[in-house]
Design a protein around this motif. Structure first.
Motif, PDB file in Angstrom:
ATOM      1  N   ILE A  70       0.882  -1.183   0.000  1.00  0.00           N
ATOM      2  CA  ILE A  70       0.000   0.000   0.000  1.00  0.00           C
ATOM      3  C   ILE A  70       0.913   1.224   0.000  1.00  0.00           C
ATOM      4  CG2 ILE A  70      -0.212   0.007   2.548  1.00  0.00           C
ATOM      5  CD1 ILE A  70      -3.161   1.027   2.055  1.00  0.00           C
ATOM      6  N   VAL A  72       0.919   5.765  -0.869  1.00  0.00           N
ATOM      7  CA  VAL A  72       0.242   7.001  -1.302  1.00  0.00           C
ATOM      8  C   VAL A  72       1.329   8.012  -1.654  1.00  0.00           C
ATOM      9  CG1 VAL A  72      -1.232   8.911  -0.517  1.00  0.00           C
ATOM     10  CG2 VAL A  72      -1.837   6.546   0.072  1.00  0.00           C
ATOM     11  N   ARG A  78      -1.808  11.941   4.485  1.00  0.00           N
ATOM     12  CA  ARG A  78      -2.566  12.457   5.636  1.00  0.00           C
ATOM     13  C   ARG A  78      -3.912  13.064   5.219  1.00  0.00           C
ATOM     14  NH1 ARG A  78       0.324  12.138  10.497  1.00  0.00           N
ATOM     15  NH2 ARG A  78      -1.695  11.844  11.453  1.00  0.00           N
ATOM     16  N   GLY A  80      -6.361  10.619   4.455  1.00  0.00           N
ATOM     17  CA  GLY A  80      -7.221   9.448   4.618  1.00  0.00           C
ATOM     18  C   GLY A  80      -7.264   8.518   3.412  1.00  0.00           C
ATOM     19  N   ALA A  82      -4.969   6.257   2.308  1.00  0.00           N
ATOM     20  CA  ALA A  82      -4.547   4.878   2.623  1.00  0.00           C
ATOM     21  C   ALA A  82      -5.640   4.161   3.407  1.00  0.00           C
ATOM     22  CB  ALA A  82      -3.240   4.885   3.414  1.00  0.00           C
ATOM     23  N   LYS A  83      -6.274   4.858   4.326  1.00  0.00           N
ATOM     24  CA  LYS A  83      -7.360   4.243   5.118  1.00  0.00           C
ATOM     25  C   LYS A  83      -8.511   3.837   4.185  1.00  0.00           C
ATOM     26  CE  LYS A  83      -9.888   3.461   8.947  1.00  0.00           C
ATOM     27  NZ  LYS A  83     -11.082   2.920   8.327  1.00  0.00           N
ATOM     28  N   ASN A 109       8.877   1.456  10.237  1.00  0.00           N
ATOM     29  CA  ASN A 109       7.927   2.198   9.392  1.00  0.00           C
ATOM     30  C   ASN A 109       6.728   2.683  10.220  1.00  0.00           C
ATOM     31  OD1 ASN A 109       6.321   3.250   7.389  1.00  0.00           O
ATOM     32  ND2 ASN A 109       6.575   1.526   5.967  1.00  0.00           N
ATOM     33  N   ASN A 111       4.822   5.323  10.115  1.00  0.00           N
ATOM     34  CA  ASN A 111       3.613   5.796   9.441  1.00  0.00           C
ATOM     35  C   ASN A 111       2.688   4.632   9.090  1.00  0.00           C
ATOM     36  OD1 ASN A 111       5.035   8.153   9.532  1.00  0.00           O
ATOM     37  ND2 ASN A 111       5.323   8.362   7.328  1.00  0.00           N
ATOM     38  N   ASN A 114       1.216   2.976  12.226  1.00  0.00           N
ATOM     39  CA  ASN A 114       0.083   3.751  12.761  1.00  0.00           C
ATOM     40  C   ASN A 114      -1.165   3.537  11.922  1.00  0.00           C
ATOM     41  OD1 ASN A 114       1.512   4.803  14.885  1.00  0.00           O
ATOM     42  ND2 ASN A 114       2.052   6.699  13.832  1.00  0.00           N
ATOM     43  N   LEU A 115      -0.959   3.495  10.587  1.00  0.00           N
ATOM     44  CA  LEU A 115      -2.107   3.250   9.699  1.00  0.00           C
ATOM     45  C   LEU A 115      -2.743   1.898  10.039  1.00  0.00           C
ATOM     46  CD1 LEU A 115      -3.835   3.539   7.039  1.00  0.00           C
ATOM     47  CD2 LEU A 115      -1.905   2.442   5.862  1.00  0.00           C
ATOM     48  N   LYS A 118      -4.560   1.886  13.254  1.00  0.00           N
ATOM     49  CA  LYS A 118      -5.826   2.630  13.115  1.00  0.00           C
ATOM     50  C   LYS A 118      -6.891   1.765  12.425  1.00  0.00           C
ATOM     51  CE  LYS A 118      -7.966   6.824  11.627  1.00  0.00           C
ATOM     52  NZ  LYS A 118      -7.871   8.261  11.636  1.00  0.00           N
TER      53      LYS A 118
HETATM   54  C1  LIG Z   1       1.842   4.526   5.099  1.00  0.00           C
HETATM   55  C2  LIG Z   1       1.099   5.355   4.037  1.00  0.00           C
HETATM   56  C3  LIG Z   1       0.512   4.414   3.001  1.00  0.00           C
HETATM   57  C4  LIG Z   1      -0.025   6.173   4.716  1.00  0.00           C
HETATM   58  O1  LIG Z   1      -0.761   6.853   3.701  1.00  0.00           O
HETATM   59  P1  LIG Z   1      -1.745   8.083   4.033  1.00  0.00           P
HETATM   60  O2  LIG Z   1      -2.698   8.235   2.907  1.00  0.00           O
HETATM   61  O3  LIG Z   1      -0.924   9.264   4.398  1.00  0.00           O
HETATM   62  O4  LIG Z   1      -2.505   7.562   5.335  1.00  0.00           O
HETATM   63  P2  LIG Z   1      -3.905   8.114   5.884  1.00  0.00           P
HETATM   64  O5  LIG Z   1      -4.026   9.563   5.598  1.00  0.00           O
HETATM   65  O6  LIG Z   1      -5.007   7.221   5.413  1.00  0.00           O
HETATM   66  O7  LIG Z   1      -3.674   7.956   7.442  1.00  0.00           O
HETATM   67  C5  LIG Z   1      -4.352   6.984   8.210  1.00  0.00           C
HETATM   68  C6  LIG Z   1      -3.651   6.891   9.564  1.00  0.00           C
HETATM   69  O8  LIG Z   1      -2.315   6.392   9.402  1.00  0.00           O
HETATM   70  C7  LIG Z   1      -1.457   6.988  10.395  1.00  0.00           C
HETATM   71  N1  LIG Z   1      -0.437   7.800   9.712  1.00  0.00           N
HETATM   72  C8  LIG Z   1      -0.305   7.973   8.372  1.00  0.00           C
HETATM   73  N2  LIG Z   1       0.763   8.795   8.126  1.00  0.00           N
HETATM   74  C9  LIG Z   1       1.297   9.118   9.322  1.00  0.00           C
HETATM   75  C10 LIG Z   1       2.404   9.940   9.710  1.00  0.00           C
HETATM   76  N3  LIG Z   1       3.148  10.613   8.816  1.00  0.00           N
HETATM   77  N4  LIG Z   1       2.664  10.058  11.052  1.00  0.00           N
HETATM   78  C11 LIG Z   1       1.930   9.404  11.964  1.00  0.00           C
HETATM   79  N5  LIG Z   1       0.845   8.624  11.650  1.00  0.00           N
HETATM   80  C12 LIG Z   1       0.544   8.488  10.339  1.00  0.00           C
HETATM   81  C13 LIG Z   1      -2.342   7.870  11.253  1.00  0.00           C
HETATM   82  O9  LIG Z   1      -2.849   7.062  12.309  1.00  0.00           O
HETATM   83  C14 LIG Z   1      -3.463   8.219  10.272  1.00  0.00           C
HETATM   84  O10 LIG Z   1      -4.649   8.600  10.897  1.00  0.00           O
HETATM   85  P3  LIG Z   1      -4.864  10.163  11.317  1.00  0.00           P
HETATM   86  O11 LIG Z   1      -4.501  10.994  10.106  1.00  0.00           O
HETATM   87  O12 LIG Z   1      -6.317  10.223  11.676  1.00  0.00           O
HETATM   88  O13 LIG Z   1      -3.926  10.414  12.471  1.00  0.00           O
HETATM   89  C15 LIG Z   1       2.072   6.379   3.356  1.00  0.00           C
HETATM   90  O14 LIG Z   1       2.787   7.068   4.374  1.00  0.00           O
HETATM   91  C16 LIG Z   1       3.067   5.742   2.380  1.00  0.00           C
HETATM   92  O15 LIG Z   1       2.768   5.597   1.204  1.00  0.00           O
HETATM   93  N6  LIG Z   1       4.271   5.391   2.845  1.00  0.00           N
HETATM   94  C17 LIG Z   1       5.293   4.789   1.928  1.00  0.00           C
HETATM   95  C18 LIG Z   1       4.940   3.370   1.496  1.00  0.00           C
HETATM   96  C19 LIG Z   1       4.842   2.442   2.684  1.00  0.00           C
HETATM   97  O16 LIG Z   1       5.638   2.494   3.628  1.00  0.00           O
HETATM   98  N7  LIG Z   1       3.838   1.542   2.637  1.00  0.00           N
HETATM   99  C20 LIG Z   1       3.595   0.567   3.704  1.00  0.00           C
HETATM  100  C21 LIG Z   1       4.451  -0.611   3.617  1.00  0.00           C
HETATM  101  S1  LIG Z   1       3.930  -1.732   2.353  1.00  0.00           S
END
Ligand SMILES: CC(C)(COP(=O)(O)OP(=O)(O)OC[C@H]1O[C@@H](n2cnc3c(N)ncnc32)[C@H](O)[C@@H]1OP(=O)(O)O)[C@@H](O)C(=O)NCCC(=O)NCCS
Length: 147
Positions: A70, A72, A78, A80, A82-83, A109, A111, A114-115, A118
């Motif tokens: 997954i 983004v 941030r 929503g 990924a959620k 990792n 971030n 936390n996702l 959540k």
């Molecule tokens: C992990 C990732 C997919 C999150 O994508 P996103 O669209 O920003 O996530 P969302 O906006 O849906 O966030 C959902 C929850 O995740 C957590 N979260 C996401 N980014 C965060 C950050 N930078 N710091 C802390 N918590 C974080 C929080 O709990 C967040 O809820 P909140 O915004 O209500 O606090 C994104 O950071 C990413 O693409 N990272 C690189 C690829 C990766 O590591 N993928 C996972 C391994 S396969």
């Protein structure tokens, strides 16, 4: 406006280029194409203005769900997305009779961790040295969707 669709084969090339920005383990176009074609798998894409800004890939592996990846785009984080992609993956797997989703994530990792927390995932074990470049342990996590 952000929209999320299940990918079809014409997106293979764009999807591969987008996804390989984020992961150490690169997928070939044929790997994506195979996932798109498999009835037990789904690749969901988030779009903004006809451009891919997010992707998630899940598979029903013999009755258990597995999240392959997954990601983004940095500029759209941030919000929503990924959620939302995870919710689509859960809907797809539930409609395939799957109740549990498994995944691995690098311990560092935050971030992603936390996702997953959540979304309701819980850590079930630590897999020593699961990742390479750099070597790192993984958390193995599971989400019991009907709990
Ligand atoms: C992990 C990732 C997919 C999150 O994508 P996103 O669209 O920003 O996530 P969302 O906006 O849906 O966030 C959902 C929850 O995740 C957590 N979260 C996401 N980014 C965060 C950050 N930078 N710091 C802390 N918590 C974080 C929080 O709990 C967040 O809820 P909140 O915004 O209500 O606090 C994104 O950071 C990413 O693409 N990272 C690189 C690829 C990766 O590591 N993928 C996972 C391994 S396969």
């Amino acid at each position: 406006m952000i929209e999320i669709f299940k990918a079809d084969e014409c997106l293979t090339s764009k999807l591969t280029a987008f996804s390989n920005q984020f992961f150490d383990e690169k997928w070939s176009e044929s790997s994506f194409s195979n996932e798109i074609k498999k009835p037990n798998s789904a690749v969901f894409c988030a779009f903004y203005d006809n451009e891919i800004v997010g992707v998630a890939c899940v598979e029903n592996q013999f009755g258990d769900g597995y999240l392959h990846n997954i990601a983004v785009d940095d500029e759209y984080r941030r919000q929503g997305i990924a959620k939302w992609l995870m919710d689509k993956c859960c809907e797809f797997l539930l409609s395939n009779g799957v109740e549990k989703i498994f995944l691995e994530v690098r311990k560092s990792n935050t971030n992603a961790l936390n996702l997953y927390k959540k979304c309701g995932f819980e850590t079930v074990s630590i897999r020593k040295g699961f990742y390479a470049n750099p070597t790192e342990d993984a958390y193995s996590m599971v989400l019991e969707m009907k709990k």
